[in-house]
Motif scaffolding. Structure first.
Motif, PDB file in Angstrom:
ATOM      1  N   SER A 286       5.635   1.768   0.521  1.00  0.00           N
ATOM      2  CA  SER A 286       4.347   1.914  -0.157  1.00  0.00           C
ATOM      3  C   SER A 286       3.718   3.212   0.316  1.00  0.00           C
ATOM      4  O   SER A 286       3.640   3.464   1.532  1.00  0.00           O
ATOM      5  CB  SER A 286       3.416   0.738   0.154  1.00  0.00           C
ATOM      6  OG  SER A 286       2.138   0.960  -0.416  1.00  0.00           O
ATOM      7  N   VAL A 292       4.014  -0.317  -5.073  1.00  0.00           N
ATOM      8  CA  VAL A 292       4.720  -1.000  -3.996  1.00  0.00           C
ATOM      9  C   VAL A 292       6.144  -1.259  -4.482  1.00  0.00           C
ATOM     10  O   VAL A 292       6.346  -1.705  -5.615  1.00  0.00           O
ATOM     11  CB  VAL A 292       4.050  -2.338  -3.635  1.00  0.00           C
ATOM     12  CG1 VAL A 292       4.790  -3.007  -2.470  1.00  0.00           C
ATOM     13  CG2 VAL A 292       2.583  -2.144  -3.292  1.00  0.00           C
ATOM     14  N   SER A 338      -1.066  -2.181  -2.365  1.00  0.00           N
ATOM     15  CA  SER A 338      -0.440  -0.940  -1.928  1.00  0.00           C
ATOM     16  C   SER A 338      -1.175  -0.343  -0.738  1.00  0.00           C
ATOM     17  O   SER A 338      -0.562   0.100   0.243  1.00  0.00           O
ATOM     18  CB  SER A 338      -0.401   0.061  -3.086  1.00  0.00           C
ATOM     19  OG  SER A 338       0.086   1.309  -2.652  1.00  0.00           O
TER      20      SER A 338
END
Length: 835
Positions: A286, A292, A338
């Motif tokens: 990430s 992600v 994220s």
């Protein structure tokens, strides 16, 4: 030089640097010395330390402490008080000798000269003109109004730099702690089982440890050995210096069982979410910019890949799948998730969980671990082991902590060593790999792994809220930079476990006389204590010589802070040794036996257990304990037994006690055997059956109550299983201890009890009985209770007659003799019918 506030660590460093190296055979500093220094260094005006004889109280608390007080300028006017002036002067002489002959001490603290150095009074001067005075006085000498320079007396007498530590839940390098100081010292390297890397500490550094040792045993039946087995004896945990660690030492790492809810900012934390976090921990990236990514091997696309897609589809998040060499990337866009996962970044391509992850609910942590293993681990059913591989050692330490919370022992070993390697002709830098492995408890995570039963004692195990790791070895290292720190709790954590921040005024004759005791107390409170300045401190240490002595009274005085120590737990319990490096169990038992041979078991109790016998309030008297003579051993007896039960093995205040005795034709009660220990219920039931087999008592008296009623069904089943019958007779419970023991006391005063004083159990039995006062104040009274119950039980027996010991042949002979004398059956004529 400005005055320096003393602390236990400072005094220990001072003594270890300047004083103890001059001793002929120095011993490691015991923990109770450190605790005493800590108390003496506190702001409490009145403090006291009670410790056993020959445990270096004078050295640590007079010489070391007083020198530290005057040289660090915490006090400049000190009075030493002993039972006599000569004794106090001798203690002052030890201090004077150090100031005269210890060149390192003189140079470091810039001691210039003595203004006065004769007998009971010394005055020292430092290079900058600062002066201090120490006076030696005997008890009850004139002390009121002592002034010097217009003053009243103001005293009356670590890890290597770079080590990662955790303090109050916050991780940092040891040198980053606010109290850190850097010193150069010789050190030790310490290795423990279950971890691949060593820790470097100073020899005085303290770990929270427990000692374990093996005891080889054998089981016999009908006089023949049927099996050998091993018992493992575990000591109570305590602080232990690194310099004394052996492979019998296990270092403890506390297991934090706190369960906290996750922050609400991390995203959709339901369903497979935590498993996906673990999966990402092992194989994910990430950048913190919104995306992600998980990387899934092609062989796992139908299982792991489908699981990723299914979860994010359930929250309307699109999953983008891209094929790579041997794997596929699964990417989503989720700014909150994220950003949070990006905070896991730890160095070059490494990931480490936030601290709060280690306090998540157990089910969430279990899901994280399963996900992590799905990414970077495997389940080896052949070797029955689960493995997790990573180049991030701190991350594996976190997993190890989470496993411990679930009751699973994880160990870490070093795998492939990093370096430069050639891959398809290209030189690549690789990092060292580490393998976390576990087996026992793996089924809790859903793995088809069977717990190991190969070792009864494991090198790493979980018990009492700690993960215990056996010390593998220690080795000396050259001088290095070490960092002593001081924390609020006086302790901190490392990967290994819990670490710690790196004479008498009364004499024997005085305490024996009640008038002298009263006179001494008046002098102490009215003269000695009042001689102090308003900001002065008074420090008292010694051994309790009488229950009514000054030390004993001060211990109960709420205005005094005190520490109380015994050489070991009790007279017949040698666990929890106070200073095992100096006083081993073998030495203490030998010293105890010296007192016993001299018919003075109470003397040992006084000198080493701080438990003097006050005969004036004793329920039983020493003269009541009469020994069995040769005829007493030979005479026939009706044997019975009595029991006093404790609730559980963990009950530290009580033990289970069994007393076995016999009554002879003279109606004398002989105490022939005694068994006492902290057994659990199954263990003391076994002991009852052992007593039945050995002594075959006519009656086994037990006190009726909750404990007996709860175990009676279990005992009934055991009697049927073992085919052994015991004639139990419950006796009504009597709450008042004095009333309960009245029968026993009367028998003793009448001289109608005899004791097997040659038996090994007897000294501890007498010691405990003599300390019973008729109240519940006695620390241990279990043996008294069972002995008293035996006496109460025999009260219900009629007087013992010689016929009680006749067998069938004896009865026939006795009957024939009677008839012969009275013209009965022996003469051939029935005395009733005449035929």
């Amino acid at each position: 030089m400005e005055p320096v506030a003393l602390s236990a660590d400072l005094i220990e460093s001072f003594a270890g640097t300047f004083i103890s190296p001059r001793y002929d055979s120095p011993k490691p500093t015991p923990q109770f010395h450190r605790e005493a220094w800590g108390l003496y260094s506190s702001d409490y005006p009145a403090c006291m330390v009670i410790a056993p004889r020959d445990h270096a109280k004078s050295t640590a608390l007079t010489t070391d402490y007083v020198l530290a007080e005057v040289l660090f300028r915490a006090s400049d006017y000190v009075i030493l008080i002993g039972s006599t002036e000569e004794g106090a002067v001798e203690q002052l002489g030890n201090i004077t000798e150090e100031l005269m002959e210890n060149d390192d001490l003189r140079a470091t603290f810039k001691f210039k000269k003595f203004i006065r150095a004769s007998g009971p009074d010394i005055i020292g001067e430092m290079v900058d003109g600062h002066r201090f005075r120490i006076i030696a006085k005997g008890a009850e000498q004139r002390i009121r109004g002592r002034l010097w320079k217009g003053k009243r007396p103001n005293l009356l007498v670590c890890h290597k730099k770079g080590t990662l530590i955790e303090v109050e839940g916050v991780e940092m390098l040891v040198e980053e702690h606010p109290t850190a100081q850097v010193v150069i010292r010789e050190g030790l390297g310490v290795f423990v089982h279950g971890l691949p890397l060593e820790e470097f500490v100073t020899p005085e550094h303290k770990y929270w440890t427990r000692l374990l040792r093996q005891k080889k045993c054998a089981e016999y039946s009908a006089g023949r050995k049927i099996r050998n087995y091993t018992e493992y004896i575990k000591s109570e945990p305590t602080w232990q210096e690194a310099g004394t660690l052996t492979n019998r030492s296990w270092i403890g790492h506390p297991i934090d069982m706190t369960q906290e809810s996750p922050p609400c900012i991390i995203g959709p934390s339901f369903g497979d979410f935590w498993w996906l976090v673990g999966l990402w921990w092992g194989d994910g990236t990430s950048q913190g910019t919104g995306s992600v990514t998980w990387y899934v091997a092609d062989k796992d696309a139908d299982s792991i890949g489908v699981r990723i897609t299914r979860f994010f589809n359930s929250i309307d998040a699109h999953v983008s799948i891209s094929q790579r060499t041997g794997c596929s990337s699964y990417t989503i866009t989720h700014s909150i998730l994220s950003s949070w996962l990006h905070s896991w970044s730890y160095g070059n391509s490494l990931k480490k969980a936030p601290a709060w992850i280690l306090r998540l609910a157990f089910d969430k942590q279990a899901a994280i671990i399963r996900g992590y293993i799905a990414a970077d681990g495997w389940v080896d059913t052949k070797t029955q082991q689960v493995r997790l591989t990573s180049v991030c050692f701190p991350a594996l330490l976190q997993v190890r902590k989470m496993l411990a919370r679930l009751g699973i022992v994880g160990t870490i070993q070093q795998g492939l060593v990093g370096g430069v390697v050639s891959i398809k002709g290209r030189k690549c830098n690789t990092q060292t790999k580490y393998d976390l492995m576990f087996r026992d408890g793996a089924s809790k995570l859903g793995y088809d792994i069977i717990d190991s039963e190969r070792y009864a004692l494991k090198a790493v195990f979980i018990e009492d809220g700690f993960l215990w790791s056996q010390v593998l070895r220690t080795f000396k290292v050259t001088p290095q930079k070490f960092v002593p720190i001081q924390t609020k709790t006086h302790s901190y954590l490392t990967a290994f476990g819990l670490s710690h921040n790196c004479d008498d005024m009364e004499d024997d004759e005085q305490v024996e006389n009640p008038d002298r005791r009263a006179k001494f107390r008046r002098w102490f409170f009215r003269a000695a204590k009042q001689a102090l300045s308003k900001t002065g401190k008074i420090r008292v240490h010694g051994t309790i010589l009488h229950d009514d002595s000054l030390l004993s009274r001060l211990r109960k005085n709420k205005m005094w802070k005190h520490l109380f120590y015994q050489a070991h737990t009790s007279f017949d319990d040698f666990s929890n040794l106070l200073w095992p490096e100096s006083w081993t169990e073998e030495k203490l038992r030998a010293r105890q036996q010296e007192f016993i041979e001299d018919q003075d078991a109470a003397g040992y109790s006084q000198e080493f257990l701080n438990d003097p016998l006050d005969s004036s309030i004793a329920y039983l008297k020493t003269g009541d304990f009469l020994p069995m003579n040769l005829d007493d051993y030979r005479t026939e007896k009706v044997i019975c037994a009595a029991a006093d039960f404790a609730v559980s093995k963990a009950d530290k205040a009580n033990r289970t006690s069994f007393t076995i005795g016999g009554k002879d034709v003279n109606n004398l009660l002989h105490y022939i055997d005694q068994k006492v220990d902290r057994w659990d219920t199954l263990e003391w039931i076994d002991v009852m059956f052992e007593i039945q087999v050995k002594h075959n008592p006519e009656v086994f008296w037990v006190e009726d109550g909750v404990i007996w009623k709860s175990v009676w069904p279990m005992i009934l089943r055991e009697m049927q299983t073992r085919d052994i019958r015991i004639n139990f007779e419950p006796v009504a419970s009597v709450k008042d201890k004095a009333t309960r023991g009245r029968s026993y006391q009367r028998r003793m005063r009448a001289g109608q009890c005899r004791f097997d004083k040659q038996a090994a159990w007897y000294p501890g039995f007498e010691h405990e009985n003599l300390r019973f006062t008729g109240t519940s104040e006695a620390l241990l009274d279990d043996q008294f209770d069972s002995a008293a119950l035996l006496s109460r039980g025999f009260d219900t027996f009629t007087h013992i007659e010689p016929e009680d010991f006749f067998d069938e042949d004896d009865w026939e002979m006795e009957k024939g003799f009677w008839n012969q004398r009275h013209g009965g059956e022996a003469s051939g004529r029935n005395s009733t019918t005449g035929y």
